[in-house]
Design an enzyme around this catalytic site. Structure first.
Site, mmCIF file in Angstrom:
data_model
loop_
_atom_site.group_PDB
_atom_site.id
_atom_site.type_symbol
_atom_site.label_atom_id
_atom_site.label_comp_id
_atom_site.label_asym_id
_atom_site.label_seq_id
_atom_site.Cartn_x
_atom_site.Cartn_y
_atom_site.Cartn_z
ATOM 1 N N SER A 48 0.754 -1.266 -0.049
ATOM 2 C CA SER A 48 -0.003 -0.078 -0.009
ATOM 3 C C SER A 48 0.992 1.050 0.099
ATOM 4 C CB SER A 48 -0.866 -0.079 1.116
ATOM 5 O OG SER A 48 -1.709 -1.231 1.252
HETATM 6 N N1 SAH Z 1 -0.488 -5.247 4.158
HETATM 7 C C1 SAH Z 1 0.324 -5.537 2.774
HETATM 8 C C2 SAH Z 1 -0.617 -5.142 1.603
HETATM 9 C C3 SAH Z 1 -0.904 -6.118 0.766
HETATM 10 S S1 SAH Z 1 -1.962 -6.248 -0.624
HETATM 11 C C4 SAH Z 1 1.673 -4.832 2.675
HETATM 12 O O1 SAH Z 1 2.009 -4.291 3.675
HETATM 13 O O2 SAH Z 1 2.415 -5.387 1.832
HETATM 14 C C5 SAH Z 1 -3.209 -7.390 0.065
HETATM 15 C C6 SAH Z 1 -2.929 -8.629 0.363
HETATM 16 O O3 SAH Z 1 -4.085 -9.260 0.742
HETATM 17 C C7 SAH Z 1 -2.364 -9.451 -0.814
HETATM 18 O O4 SAH Z 1 -1.037 -9.925 -0.255
HETATM 19 C C8 SAH Z 1 -3.431 -10.627 -1.133
HETATM 20 O O5 SAH Z 1 -2.972 -11.769 -1.352
HETATM 21 C C9 SAH Z 1 -3.892 -10.573 0.486
HETATM 22 N N2 SAH Z 1 -5.164 -11.263 0.450
HETATM 23 C C10 SAH Z 1 -6.273 -11.031 -0.394
HETATM 24 N N3 SAH Z 1 -7.239 -11.840 -0.201
HETATM 25 C C11 SAH Z 1 -7.056 -12.203 1.122
HETATM 26 C C12 SAH Z 1 -7.730 -13.355 1.799
HETATM 27 N N4 SAH Z 1 -8.993 -13.697 1.759
HETATM 28 N N5 SAH Z 1 -7.080 -13.777 3.104
HETATM 29 C C13 SAH Z 1 -5.757 -13.219 3.456
HETATM 30 N N6 SAH Z 1 -4.983 -12.740 2.452
HETATM 31 C C14 SAH Z 1 -5.673 -12.124 1.437
#
Ligand code: SAH
Length: 234
Positions: free
Chosen positions: A87
């Site tokens: 993000s």
């Molecule tokens: N907090 C992260 C942002 C990641 S983007 C950072 O600091 O880099 C969102 C993330 O959510 C992705 O890696 C995606 O794979 C994960 N995601 C999407 N759906 C999900 C679910 N149902 N359960 C767990 N993770 C999920």
């Protein structure tokens, strides 16, 4: 003339060794992080000093792919592979501030991704449980967080819609991918007196803060946002 030339070459040598020194001590990224905090985060109104300190001292460049390192402190999200993104710094700071962490909380994060948000949370809470549905990301973030010494973070590969019942209730929950509706299991796993911060919606998403007391759950919409969709598990 000779003196001037000597003085100039000394100046060049000292300038380049300052540069080297900064790179060696990591000073260069710290300057970029400082600039990021001032121009992207404080300017837009985030003021929690604990959050600002964590944003200044966390090496964001280590959480992005090597090919994107020079862009790590820029004002936007970045791809981290598997169609996912880390993000934007401002959004990480804003969501963290909205959690109102004091240091004693047990936090659940959904969407570990790169591990960057988890690293920020780890410095501001007692313990962090983070779930990731893409297995290679769960693996790489686990390794990186361990290597960098963020010891109070546990990462689990699994579907965040179901939460992590073995460790519930959680004082705080943060979701970093957008579900279309607020996941009910997560509301149930939120402690009384707890707060949850998450983006909600399909095409148009709102950043939402939920607070829970013994009688009810209250929703407050903060700003429109854009996150990757939360993936439905099988
Ligand atoms: N907090 C992260 C942002 C990641 S983007 C950072 O600091 O880099 C969102 C993330 O959510 C992705 O890696 C995606 O794979 C994960 N995601 C999407 N759906 C999900 C679910 N149902 N359960 C767990 N993770 C999920």
């Amino acid at each position: 003339m000779k003196v001037l030339r000597l003085w100039l070459s000394l100046l060049i040598i000292s300038a380049s060794s300052v540069g080297e020194c900064l790179a060696q001590t990591g000073g260069e990224w710290q300057l970029l992080a400082e600039k990021m905090v001032q121009s992207q985060i404080e300017k837009r109104g985030v003021s929690d000093t604990r959050v600002l300190t964590a944003m200044r001292t966390t090496p964001r460049h280590l959480f992005v792919p090597i090919s994107k390192r020079d862009m790590a402190y820029r004002d936007g999200p970045l791809p981290i592979g598997y169609d996912q993104t880390i993000s934007q710094p401002y959004i990480v700071a804003l969501m963290t501030e909205l959690l109102e962490l004091t240091g004693s909380e047990k936090v659940l994060e959904i969407g570990t991704g790169s591990g960057y948000q988890a690293a920020i949370l780890s410095q501001l809470a007692e313990s962090v449980y983070s779930m990731e549905i893409v297995e290679p990301l769960a693996k790489s973030s686990t390794e990186l967080l361990k290597k960098l010494g963020y010891e109070n973070v546990q990462v689990r590969y699994g579907d965040g819609y179901k939460g992590w019942p073995e460790h519930a209730p959680f004082d705080r929950i943060i979701v970093t991918a957008a579900p279309e509706e607020i996941p009910q299991d997560l509301v149930e796993q939120l402690a009384i007196g707890g707060r949850m911060v998450l983006p909600v919606g399909k095409h148009y998403q709102e950043l939402v803060v939920l607070t829970k007391n013994a009688r009810k759950v209250t929703r407050k919409d903060i700003i429109p946002v854009r996150f990757v969709p939360m993936i439905k598990g099988k």
